[in-house]
Design a protein around this motif. Structure first.
Motif, PDB file in Angstrom:
ATOM      1  N   PRO A 647       0.827  -1.286  -0.164  1.00  0.00           N
ATOM      2  CA  PRO A 647       0.048   0.200   0.022  1.00  0.00           C
ATOM      3  C   PRO A 647       0.836   1.268   0.080  1.00  0.00           C
ATOM      4  O   PRO A 647       0.309   2.286  -0.551  1.00  0.00           O
ATOM      5  CB  PRO A 647      -0.786  -0.145   1.191  1.00  0.00           C
ATOM      6  CG  PRO A 647      -0.856  -1.642   1.533  1.00  0.00           C
ATOM      7  CD  PRO A 647       0.537  -2.046   1.135  1.00  0.00           C
ATOM      8  N   ARG A 648       2.087   1.123   0.686  1.00  0.00           N
ATOM      9  CA  ARG A 648       2.999   2.489   0.925  1.00  0.00           C
ATOM     10  C   ARG A 648       3.235   3.057  -0.644  1.00  0.00           C
ATOM     11  O   ARG A 648       2.932   4.099  -0.953  1.00  0.00           O
ATOM     12  CB  ARG A 648       4.185   2.007   1.490  1.00  0.00           C
ATOM     13  CG  ARG A 648       5.246   3.261   1.634  1.00  0.00           C
ATOM     14  CD  ARG A 648       6.578   2.832   1.875  1.00  0.00           C
ATOM     15  NE  ARG A 648       7.155   1.893   0.600  1.00  0.00           N
ATOM     16  CZ  ARG A 648       8.346   1.363   0.963  1.00  0.00           C
ATOM     17  NH1 ARG A 648       8.917   1.571   1.861  1.00  0.00           N
ATOM     18  NH2 ARG A 648       8.896   0.643  -0.191  1.00  0.00           N
ATOM     19  N   ASP A 649       3.398   1.905  -1.651  1.00  0.00           N
ATOM     20  CA  ASP A 649       3.815   2.483  -2.969  1.00  0.00           C
ATOM     21  C   ASP A 649       2.570   3.247  -3.572  1.00  0.00           C
ATOM     22  O   ASP A 649       2.887   4.119  -4.377  1.00  0.00           O
ATOM     23  CB  ASP A 649       4.349   1.192  -3.752  1.00  0.00           C
ATOM     24  CG  ASP A 649       5.668   0.541  -2.916  1.00  0.00           C
ATOM     25  OD1 ASP A 649       6.309   1.331  -2.185  1.00  0.00           O
ATOM     26  OD2 ASP A 649       6.164  -0.348  -3.765  1.00  0.00           O
ATOM     27  N   PHE A 663      -2.870  15.572   2.768  1.00  0.00           N
ATOM     28  CA  PHE A 663      -3.333  15.474   4.347  1.00  0.00           C
ATOM     29  C   PHE A 663      -4.210  14.328   4.442  1.00  0.00           C
ATOM     30  O   PHE A 663      -4.470  13.901   5.631  1.00  0.00           O
ATOM     31  CB  PHE A 663      -3.915  16.798   4.575  1.00  0.00           C
ATOM     32  CG  PHE A 663      -5.099  16.877   3.851  1.00  0.00           C
ATOM     33  CD1 PHE A 663      -6.382  16.582   4.565  1.00  0.00           C
ATOM     34  CD2 PHE A 663      -5.241  17.577   2.721  1.00  0.00           C
ATOM     35  CE1 PHE A 663      -7.659  16.859   3.747  1.00  0.00           C
ATOM     36  CE2 PHE A 663      -6.626  17.807   1.774  1.00  0.00           C
ATOM     37  CZ  PHE A 663      -7.777  17.406   2.468  1.00  0.00           C
ATOM     38  N   LEU A 664      -4.758  13.727   3.412  1.00  0.00           N
ATOM     39  CA  LEU A 664      -5.470  12.424   3.495  1.00  0.00           C
ATOM     40  C   LEU A 664      -4.558  11.132   3.411  1.00  0.00           C
ATOM     41  O   LEU A 664      -4.896   9.912   3.427  1.00  0.00           O
ATOM     42  CB  LEU A 664      -6.462  12.405   2.229  1.00  0.00           C
ATOM     43  CG  LEU A 664      -7.581  13.504   2.395  1.00  0.00           C
ATOM     44  CD1 LEU A 664      -8.376  13.475   1.054  1.00  0.00           C
ATOM     45  CD2 LEU A 664      -8.336  13.555   3.771  1.00  0.00           C
ATOM     46  N   GLY A 665      -3.522  11.467   3.202  1.00  0.00           N
ATOM     47  CA  GLY A 665      -2.487  10.099   3.086  1.00  0.00           C
ATOM     48  C   GLY A 665      -2.351   9.311   2.050  1.00  0.00           C
ATOM     49  O   GLY A 665      -1.609   8.574   2.078  1.00  0.00           O
ATOM     50  N   GLY A 666      -3.218   9.416   0.942  1.00  0.00           N
ATOM     51  CA  GLY A 666      -3.268   8.517  -0.220  1.00  0.00           C
ATOM     52  C   GLY A 666      -4.351   7.606  -0.217  1.00  0.00           C
ATOM     53  O   GLY A 666      -4.887   7.366   1.045  1.00  0.00           O
ATOM     54  N   PRO A 667      -4.691   6.926  -1.327  1.00  0.00           N
ATOM     55  CA  PRO A 667      -5.833   6.143  -1.252  1.00  0.00           C
ATOM     56  C   PRO A 667      -6.057   5.116  -0.364  1.00  0.00           C
ATOM     57  O   PRO A 667      -7.317   4.829   0.332  1.00  0.00           O
ATOM     58  CB  PRO A 667      -5.763   5.341  -2.825  1.00  0.00           C
ATOM     59  CG  PRO A 667      -4.831   6.245  -3.510  1.00  0.00           C
ATOM     60  CD  PRO A 667      -3.736   6.782  -2.453  1.00  0.00           C
ATOM     61  N   PHE A 668      -4.782   4.317   0.122  1.00  0.00           N
ATOM     62  CA  PHE A 668      -4.940   3.384   1.055  1.00  0.00           C
ATOM     63  C   PHE A 668      -5.129   3.832   2.350  1.00  0.00           C
ATOM     64  O   PHE A 668      -5.904   3.299   3.504  1.00  0.00           O
ATOM     65  CB  PHE A 668      -3.588   2.285   0.991  1.00  0.00           C
ATOM     66  CG  PHE A 668      -3.738   1.838  -0.312  1.00  0.00           C
ATOM     67  CD1 PHE A 668      -4.210   0.833  -0.450  1.00  0.00           C
ATOM     68  CD2 PHE A 668      -2.912   2.246  -1.377  1.00  0.00           C
ATOM     69  CE1 PHE A 668      -4.368   0.101  -1.964  1.00  0.00           C
ATOM     70  CE2 PHE A 668      -2.876   1.474  -2.644  1.00  0.00           C
ATOM     71  CZ  PHE A 668      -3.695   0.386  -2.751  1.00  0.00           C
ATOM     72  N   ARG A 669      -4.204   4.943   2.957  1.00  0.00           N
ATOM     73  CA  ARG A 669      -4.565   5.455   4.249  1.00  0.00           C
ATOM     74  C   ARG A 669      -5.782   6.129   4.367  1.00  0.00           C
ATOM     75  O   ARG A 669      -6.325   6.248   5.583  1.00  0.00           O
ATOM     76  CB  ARG A 669      -3.214   6.454   4.450  1.00  0.00           C
ATOM     77  CG  ARG A 669      -1.905   5.671   4.759  1.00  0.00           C
ATOM     78  CD  ARG A 669      -1.110   6.617   5.789  1.00  0.00           C
ATOM     79  NE  ARG A 669       0.257   5.742   5.896  1.00  0.00           N
ATOM     80  CZ  ARG A 669       0.341   4.875   7.099  1.00  0.00           C
ATOM     81  NH1 ARG A 669      -0.733   4.932   7.783  1.00  0.00           N
ATOM     82  NH2 ARG A 669       1.481   4.307   7.352  1.00  0.00           N
ATOM     83  N   TYR A 670      -6.181   6.774   3.386  1.00  0.00           N
ATOM     84  CA  TYR A 670      -7.683   7.537   3.323  1.00  0.00           C
ATOM     85  C   TYR A 670      -8.349   6.259   3.832  1.00  0.00           C
ATOM     86  O   TYR A 670      -9.537   6.556   4.615  1.00  0.00           O
ATOM     87  CB  TYR A 670      -7.764   8.274   2.142  1.00  0.00           C
ATOM     88  CG  TYR A 670      -9.311   8.731   2.123  1.00  0.00           C
ATOM     89  CD1 TYR A 670      -9.515   9.959   2.916  1.00  0.00           C
ATOM     90  CD2 TYR A 670     -10.048   8.430   1.167  1.00  0.00           C
ATOM     91  CE1 TYR A 670     -10.679  10.360   2.942  1.00  0.00           C
ATOM     92  CE2 TYR A 670     -11.546   8.850   1.174  1.00  0.00           C
ATOM     93  CZ  TYR A 670     -11.730   9.911   1.822  1.00  0.00           C
ATOM     94  OH  TYR A 670     -13.052  10.477   1.750  1.00  0.00           O
TER      95      TYR A 670
END
Length: 711
Positions: A647-649, A663-670
């Protein structure tokens, strides 16, 4: 005579009446400030105060940089309120340093960042090396934080309010000569003379023989000294922040609050305010996401396969257009020889001229010397033939996005290359496996997908096929890392990762317009969501013709197999000569002379190409859900299909390649912050109302059912 503190971070030497404190944090690439280092600073400063033979001190580093700042990882481990006590201890330490009767001079070489710069601000003076690596910054805003060791009240008093705000609100780097010009440092010297110059300044300060020249312009000084006129500065800064952030980032507003407060209160009160605001920001979800992005980005700027990488002394670039020129520019500055090939001499001459102009800008700001610039430009060798290409270790092809042209170029190039030369294709959508079909050695073929403009965009997407050799991947990674890129490695497939998740996002925007959505509302809604530009502006910027070309073939067929509803609007517009901003014919209107977008003006001529356009109206949240969720779902599909390793990538690729809100962190962190179940429920409703393109990925459904997260 030298003495060491307990864990040898600080080494103290006596140079006649000046004590020299060397910083060298064991086992770390950079010096960092933490609870442990603060205690040692105070211990050494007490030793200096107690030594009657010493009249002053110098703080200097044995590492390649002065200091990287605070140990953010340790701050993240703290519970709410714990950071406050740590910050208070830091403020007390710097007050002792600032109030010392034995003035301390910071001797700065290399990076002096965050807490490192704040320590230097508490010193009585600052001497810096004039080396190109010397830079100062307060980058905390990029982490969703504010400077927490006095930066918000010491910097404005040293360089003026406007200079300070431009540094703190942007987190930008200030290099040696601009730092001298604004008064951030007192003196510049060649690196070998740094310690001697700092000792000399320390002696002058101790003897009362140094008087600092205030370099704030008179007009600025008048404006900033009066509380009424100073209010105008903060009012304008607040308006600018609102335009730039849409209120999504709390840190800039807290910074303005801290700076404003510090100008009209005592040092102790300002420190208390800064500490309180820092603690609030540290607990915010925005800081949590931005700090995680920071760690992920740093990890991806290193090559985990470095031991397999082969040396790259000469790199060939095929195509001297915008992309080829950009690739050459970011590569030649790390000392690599460039072979730049194009069919047209004028294109080569223009590319080399543009690279030279970039170098001259650096000369003007004294980031490099003119001799440095001449050495660099002489490493760019232009040619219309393949002469000399036998020397190349890596070739990056940046020709037109057409499989037949790429096959032709690959075959021509291989005839002149060594068998151990890496061939990389800069393509945004064409499968690397298909490109490699024209190669006699497909194991040396790889994708290196750069983003435009290459010098400014931080991401590099490296695409590997089932046949790409590990040493080839390692070598491509090493090239990217040396170019200063944040690199993600993905598996080959239609659109790879970034283009694959962008395509449904753009397609959905076109379908929304077909249903009746206002293009301007869509752009505003997605900017409110946090994207730097809306989808309609993005289409025009990328180019309607480029979008139509990318969407044809593999990508369209791939999505149609999953039941997607593809819009053919871009194809029709491209056939009619609409190319977007570059030819002033797009969805939006542009000034014919300057090419600038006319605010609030839609090109009705383009909208006429939408067949049977509906009249439905949408709320901002409906637009945001449809566009964001279809991109997030596709990102999950990429992880599910093995295109992404982790997910990090995917988060880094979406944030730095496509502008997904940091600020939402990306698709996976969101997805994690919202909850997989929330995402799945929204998508299930959209699938029911709109169609199968919103069917949630199986992996997402599985996480929702088990109550699990990607991280």
């Amino acid at each position: 005579m030298a003495s060491k503190a307990q864990n040898s971070f600080l080494t103290f030497e006596k140079h006649d009446e000046v004590g020299v404190i060397w910083m060298d944090l064991p086992g770390e690439e950079w010096n960092k400030i933490s609870i442990d280092t603060e205690a040692q600073f105070r211990e050494v400063m007490q030793q200096i105060e107690a030594n009657t033979e010493l009249k002053a001190s110098v703080l200097i580093s044995r590492k390649k940089g002065f200091m990287a700042g605070a140990d953010i990882e340790k701050f993240l481990q703290m519970k709410p309120g714990e950071s406050k006590a740590t910050a208070q201890a830091g403020h007390a330490m710097l007050r002792d340093l600032e109030d010392s009767k034995k003035p301390c001079v910071a001797a700065i070489h290399g990076a002096c960042m965050g807490g490192g710069l704040e320590i230097s601000l508490a010193c009585a003076g600052r001497v810096a090396s004039n080396h190109s690596s010397t830079m100062m910054a307060l980058p905390e805003v990029k982490l969703g934080l504010l400077p927490g060791l006095g930066g918000t009240y010491r910097l404005p008093k040293l360089v003026g309010v406007q200079n300070a705000l431009s540094i703190i609100l942007t987190g930008r780097n200030v290099y040696a000569f601009p730092a001298l010009k604004m008064g951030l440092v007192d003196e510049l010297v060649f690196q070998p003379k740094l310690l001697d110059a700092a000792i000399k300044l320390a002696r002058k300060l101790a003897a009362g023989q140094f008087r600092r020249k205030i370099k704030v312009p008179l007009a600025s000084k008048i404006l900033e000294s009066n509380p009424l006129t100073r209010g105008i500065i903060f009012s304008q800064a607040t308006k600018m922040m609102l335009r730039q952030t849409n209120g999504n980032y709390p840190a800039p507003y807290k910074i303005l609050e801290a700076v404003k407060y510090g100008l009209s209160h005592t040092r102790e009160q300002a420190a208390e305010k800064e500490t309180e605001l820092f603690d609030q920001l540290l607990q915010s979800p925005e800081a949590f996401q931005l700090i995680n992005i920071f760690f992920a980005m740093n990890a991806l700027r290193k090559n985990p396969m470095k031991e397999l990488a082969r040396p790259v002394k000469t790199l060939g670039v095929l195509g001297a257009g915008l992309m080829g020129e950009g690739i050459a520019e970011v590569t030649v500055q790390n000392g690599t020889d460039i072979l730049l090939k194009d069919l047209q001499e004028p294109a080569l001459a223009q590319a080399k001229k543009n690279i030279w102009l970039v170098l001259m800008k650096k000369v003007k700001t004294r980031a490099i010397t003119k001799a440095d610039a001449e050495t660099i430009i002489n490493k760019v060798h232009t040619t219309t033939t393949y002469e000399g290409f036998h020397k190349a270790d890596v070739i990056i092809e940046a020709v037109f996005e057409d499989i037949n042209i790429k096959h032709k170029v690959l075959k021509e190039t291989e005839a002149t290359l060594r068998k151990d030369c890496v061939f990389a294709s800069n393509t945004s959508a064409l499968p690397i496996t298909k490109i490699a079909e024209a190669s006699s050695r497909p194991e040396t073929v790889i994708g290196m997908h750069y983003f435009s403009p290459v010098p400014k965009m931080p991401l590099l997407e490296i695409v590997v096929t089932g046949k790409t050799a590990d040493w080839v991947t390692a070598t491509a990674l090493e090239v990217g890392v040396k170019q200063g890129k944040t690199c993600i490695v993905v598996k080959d497939g239609p659109g790879f990762y970034t283009t694959r998740i962008l395509a449904p996002f753009i397609n959905e925007a076109l379908l929304l317009m077909q249903e009746g959505a206002d293009p301007l509302q869509m752009d505003k809604a997605m900017k409110k969501f946090g994207f730097p530009v809306g989808p309609i502006t993005l289409i025009d910027e990328v180019g309607i013709d480029v979008g139509a070309h990318i969407n044809k073939g593999d990508l369209e067929a791939f999505f149609n197999k999953r039941g997607a509803k593809s819009s053919n609007l871009l194809n029709k517009l491209a056939e009619a000569g609409f190319k977007g901003r570059k030819n002033r014919k797009g969805f939006l209107q542009y000034d014919e002379k300057t090419g600038k977008k006319l605010r609030g003006k839609v090109n009705e001529e383009a909208l006429r190409f939408i067949e049977s356009r509906g009249s439905k109206t949408f709320t901002d949240s409906e637009i945001q859900d449809r566009l964001s969720l279809i991109m997030i779902n596709e990102a999950v599909y990429c992880l599910q299909d093995g295109i992404l390793k982790e997910p990090r990538d995917g988060d880094i690729g979406a944030v730095f390649g496509l502008g997904f809100p940091p600020f939402l962190g990306g698709p996976f962190r969101y997805s994690d912050s919202e909850g997989a179940k929330t995402i799945v429920d929204k998508m299930a409703q959209l699938e029911k109302e709109i169609g199968s393109r919103f069917k949630p990925a199986d992996l997402l459904v599985e996480l929702a059912e088990k109550g699990k997260k990607f991280y």
